[in-house]
Design an enzyme around this catalytic site. Structure first.
Site, PDB file in Angstrom:
ATOM      1  CD  GLU A 308      51.716  36.106  37.365  1.00  0.00           C
ATOM      2  OE1 GLU A 308      51.759  37.231  37.870  1.00  0.00           O
ATOM      3  OE2 GLU A 308      51.994  35.072  37.998  1.00  0.00           O
ATOM      4  CG  ASP A 382      49.788  38.651  43.437  1.00  0.00           C
ATOM      5  OD1 ASP A 382      49.335  37.674  44.034  1.00  0.00           O
ATOM      6  OD2 ASP A 382      50.865  38.632  42.807  1.00  0.00           O
ATOM      7  CD  GLU A 410      54.607  37.456  45.687  1.00  0.00           C
ATOM      8  OE1 GLU A 410      53.819  36.499  45.837  1.00  0.00           O
ATOM      9  OE2 GLU A 410      54.823  37.992  44.586  1.00  0.00           O
TER      10      GLU A 410
END
Lengths: 722, 722
Positions: A308, A382, A410
């Site tokens: 990323e 993820d 998240e």
């Protein structure tokens, strides 16, 4: 006023302090007053005073904790005695114990490892005493918290005989905290690290953070974000880090930092960060020496490289092994370690993202240094509400593999949703990798037993921030707590965790504990159902991941979109990861491949993770996929309704502040569960072309409305990203 | 255990709760236990129960506060009685009082205004009672906090006879809080407004914030940054603002928002924000109506226009009057007001920045609508440790002028330095503008009495954040407290404020209060001396304003640099603002001009603000300017050394947590005071070419070192600005 009247006034006066302390700052270390007279007396009969063999900062914090606990339980002082009294609590490491005690405890010491402890009622010099001993200082701290926990749980302590040791070595929190105090994916305010005032101001919060972690056996903290800032490696910041390390040391907690791979260029003035360049290796070695000069027990580095946008060895056509080993070599003289994250996926590689880490790392199994841990997320995508276990577990027997769980929610409702994550983590840990035949669970990979690994670890991405109660949601504390417990013992069942936590954090009253334990256990399946049932994943709104966004497409990368993952079209829905699709399934053991290859035999919970199926595909219950999908969403909402009802009955057991906060948050959770159900079903309906089943209430809004919702200031992303 | 023993155990048990509650969250509303038996009895003799005439949310919060206070003082419950008992506390607004009480209180009511209160011991129906009454609900709240304060101060309450009213109408906090929860110039963590969870989650902090403000008479809060975000005016956010307004209403606190001038374009889809364009006027009118539909007592808008990059009427060649009046017209039907900031300085205008606001606004005196307040900072530059009062005060008799103070310590050591700001504010409020002859103080401008203004106000830029104790520095609370007290009564002396605050926040023990009051009073001159003595100003490091930066030059604007302000060169130092220089002095009354025009007669504290003088200029004490400058810097450092010594003796009076925190912060303050002294003197020495006087210790580092220091993550600036 008579003495008796004053006494009554005081009693009345004291009581409300308990009900008032509802801000949650105390976490599970509340040490609530023991009101049962008999129980109280039975404890007091066993706890006359504290005596220490030897001296150390860890013994001091253990003693202080006993004083705090005693004060809470009994509203009284426990004396620190100059000699061993009858019913004393006696603290001391093995090396400081007298021969008479050692000989009594000989077989006990055989049962514990370096960090384990013995908590035992023994007779010494004709006196009954409670001994807390261990091979190292930190074991005493763990044993002390265990004794206090026994009292918190209202257990009998007159015949204690406990030997306990952690099964995993590196039990660490990962703080994704930036130097400007923003927290990536943080939903509990901002970073508790007040860098500006360090090293001179040591906040009480730092000490209480250490107490909380030590009480559950966490022995490491990574202070900074994996998306790293090289400045933390400068002298100015090392001084600050040292101040924190000094606070944490007596609690057995090591500090770690994230190492930005390009640091030699950014703060070192070098022209390259090539891990094979001699000047780069020399720079890291020197930098590491500088850190250890200040912090002799520094833990080491965590690295997110070539992932990323982060720099890494791939920038120089070097491998991850080259990068990790270079840092490992710099750390090895100091016994430091590298935690190298396996969360890498290429910017160019068009392969299924779920496959890439396996493809990258399995070929280099055995090439990493002994002081490298490869840090693998529980699943290959993820931190979704549900993912199959990561195929790397069990696939690299000659590499130290550690687990990375995400405590911060998240993808699971931020700090507004009550979701008990240990239930999810337990599911992953119990999965069978079939590496060497059956019962080769992920837990056995992680604790090293499966392949006889010497270095083991478990990381949890922290959900801690500046909120008064640390985690925002009062039940977020349970996830921090549960992570620590599972890092200590990955075989622990999540039900035990709920009960311990509920009793320590709220009350021992069974009228509260039993229904709330059930609620917590059920909460995980609820969130899966109202967000991503039947194996769906990564269909949250983009960037901040707040709320549903199954319509997300046209992002910089295909695998940042939702449509990449659900692949809904007129023919059906789901990601074909069998041989006819991405073939990600081939990364698992044959036993799993065989079972998962067919939509008839795969566990329903993973159905759409591995299969693209027609909307009218007939499932086990005789209903088609569309009906089942709708049904799961509805189940999720109904479970949250049930959670609301259950909590509404808990008022008699909880202080007002926490009761009201949880009640408000459960209402938000219900609102958002309905939002998820309605937005997702309306979106998928475009493709299924089928009516919403009758059991689904008419959505409050149409699809355009849900698609129009914007949350530019949702927490957890850098303000500058807005 | 005997009854007596249990009693003693309980006593020991209860006591530490007081010493434990040291996190500072309770602010000055601690209601500490009254341990003096006689005093306690004298209070209990006067406080039998609570009785209410009428019913309202404000009466409810007043009653609740009495219960909280009673519990704290006496560890007991006060009963809510169904009829008036002997020694009852009786609450009720004028309109709800029975005739018999009204006739007793007739002359008292004449002494108070709409927000004032009466707190009086009277005999009613043959019973002695303590009456708390007022013309409006909020007066009852104020009177209740006054009664509690009298007890906190250990005052006699058996013959209360108090009538008190605020002298200023709009007493507001300005929060420079962004929607992403960063706080511009915030040094106490991040914004307490948890926008993400609003409107559904009402945090306890919101209620305690309202209690604290009401207790000192603050009746308004501007929730958002003056560097405004138009999104707060959208429906999504208005719902959130409404939730806060609902919490604050019973406490008499109105909410205000900052209005981004370009909002009609950004969220309204218009092509212009021209204040004279009919569609723009219609948009604001509609938007305002929308807000009032949700929040009937909405306070109005604060606007920063055409200042530091903010949009405004100048973008359309319209005047500030056009802009302000347009919004005023939209608000007038709802009795809302506009607070229009006078902090404007042109991007092109090369004139002395200190002169520009005066030049801009004096010509339009009388042109603003009646519901406009022109919000003027205390000085013409920007919240410096010391500034002469702003020349606009007294210069616009036909305009409503309000004061803007900065509570957050942007230029005064952030939240690390103990600086008691009311001492500075008092200095400004007591300055004579000479508008209509002598004794025309700034306070008289602000309370409207000088020019018979009907609308008055005082704003304070808040120092509140997510820190557990609200303000970071425990003594930062005193500045919040003192602001409220001065907004209520701008004639109050700052010494009274220190004593009240110290007693309420720490202890009534004179061994603590007397030295600490002196320390607080002296702290303001200390910071002036170690940062900007003798009229120096704005020589902080650039951007974040942390630490010294006299060398700052080459910024996008000359008046953002330090060299612009100190003008040090080989000839001397200081900003000539007399007629031979920028002539800013001519904006003041002739009496001031005459006195300040000569370096011989100007108060020394303003010397270099108005004069550029040679390094060897001989001052009153016979020493030259260079020696005097060095001497002041040294005095500042020595004062902080003295503060450290004083505090070190306060340990017996303060709980550990606050004692240690203040001790650590005072050490930081000393370190930074020395940093200021050494960096500034070494820098100025380049120009003075003179030796450092012997009384200055040898600086620890050289000038290059101080110039090399960087603080990219100093708090208070947007992370994205880094």
């Amino acid at each position: 006023m008579s003495l008796k009247n004053i006494f009554l006034t005081l009693l009345i006066g004291c009581f409300p302090f308990i009900m008032f302390s509802g801000n949650g700052y105390d976490l599970w270390l509340r040490y609530d007053k023991i009101t049962d007279v008999h129980l109280k007396q039975s404890y007091l009969n066993n706890l006359s005073s504290v005596y220490k063999f030897g001296a150390s900062p860890s013994l001091d914090v253990a003693t202080k904790e006993l004083v705090t606990g005693f004060h809470g339980f009994f509203e009284a002082q426990i004396s620190k005695a100059a000699k061993i009294e009858k019913n004393a609590i006696v603290l001391g490491t093995k090396e400081n114990l007298p021969q008479e005690l050692l000989s009594i405890l000989n077989s006990d010491f055989e049962k514990i490892n370096e960090e384990g402890y013995i908590l035992k009622k023994v007779t010494y010099q004709g006196k009954k005493i409670t001994i807390i001993t261990a091979k190292t200082d930190v074991g005493i701290v763990y044993g002390t918290f265990r004794l206090l926990k026994e009292i918190q749980l209202h257990h009998e302590i007159s015949a204690l005989d406990i030997q306990d040791s952690p099964k995993i070595q590196k039990r660490v929190l990962n703080h994704w905290d930036n130097l400007d105090r923003t927290v990536e994916r943080g939903y509990a305010g901002f970073s508790i690290w007040d860098w500006h005032h360090l090293p001179d101001l040591i906040k009480t919060e730092y000490i209480d953070y250490a107490r909380a972690n030590a009480s559950i056996g966490i022995n490491g903290t990574v202070l900074t974000n994996v998306n790293a800032n090289a400045l933390v490696l400068t002298e100015q910041y090392i001084t600050k880090v040292k101040a924190l390390a000094d606070v944490f040391r007596p609690f057995g907690i090591q500090v770690y930092l994230t190492a930005r791979f390009s640091a030699p260029m950014e703060i070192g003035g070098l022209k390259t960060a090539d891990p094979l360049a001699p000047e780069v290796r020399a720079w890291w070695s020197k930098k590491t020496n500088e850190i250890y000069a200040e912090i002799p027990d520094f833990g080491g580095f965590v690295v997110k490289a070539n992932s990323e946008g982060q720099p890494g060895p791939r920038n120089y056509d070097r491998s991850h092994v080259d990068g990790a080993n270079m840092l490992a070599d710099a750390l090895a003289p100091h016994k430091g370690i590298v935690m190298w994250r396996a969360f890498v996926y290429s910017e160019e590689n068009p392969d299924d993202r779920a496959k890439q880490a396996y493809s990258e790392f399995v070929p280099v199994d055995g090439d990493f240094r002994e002081n490298v841990l490869l840090q693998v997320k529980n699943g290959a995508i993820d931190f979704q509400p549900r993912e199959p276990f990561h195929p790397l577990f069990g696939a690299m027997p000659d590499t130290n593999i550690m687990m990375e769980f995400q405590i911060t929610q998240e993808y699971l409702g931020f700090s507004s949703h009550l979701v008990f994550l240990p239930k999810m983590w337990e599911e992953v840990l119990n999965e069978d990798t079939f590496t060497h035949g059956e019962n080769a669970t992920v837990a056995k990979v992680i604790d090293g037993s499966l392949s006889n690994r010497k270095l083991t670890g478990m990381a949890g991405v922290a959900n801690i921030g500046t909120e008064k109660n640390w985690t925002g949601h009062p039940f977020g504390q349970a996830n921090w707590y549960g992570f620590g417990r599972l890092a200590w013992d990955p075989y622990l069942d999540s039900k035990t965790i709920t009960k311990d936590w509920l009793q320590m954090t709220f009350t021992n009253d069974d009228g509260f504990v039993t229904p709330m334990a059930e609620l917590m256990i059920d909460s995980r399946e609820a969130v899966v159902n109202y967000m991503t049932p039947l194996g769906l994943h990564h269909i949250m709104d983009a960037g901040h991941h707040y709320g549903p966004g199954p319509w997300i497409k046209d992002m910089p990368r295909a695998d940042w979109t939702s449509v990449y993952y659900h692949k809904a079209d007129s023919l059906g829905i789901g990601f074909d990861r069998t041989v006819s699709g991405s073939d990600a399934l081939s990364q698992y053991a044959l036993q799993i491949q065989k079972k998962y290859d067919s939509p008839e035999t795969i566990p329903q919970k993973y159905l759409l993770w591995f299969h693209h199926l027609p909307w009218n595909y007939k499932m086990e219950n005789g209903q088609n996929l569309w009906i089942n999908l709708a049904s799961k969403y509805q189940e999720g909402v109904e479970e949250v309704e049930k959670m609301n009802t259950t909590w509404s009955k808990m008022k008699p057991f909880v202080d007002n502040e926490r009761f009201n906060k949880v009640a408000s948050l459960l209402k938000i959770q219900l609102k958002e569960a309905k939002w998820w159900r309605d937005a997702c079903l309306l979106y998928f309906q475009q493709f299924s072309k089928m009516e919403l089943p009758q059991f689904i209430p008419t959505p409050e809004h149409n699809l355009e409305y849900y698609q129009s919702l914007k949350s530019p200031y949702a927490p957890g992303i850098k303000p500058s990203w807005n």
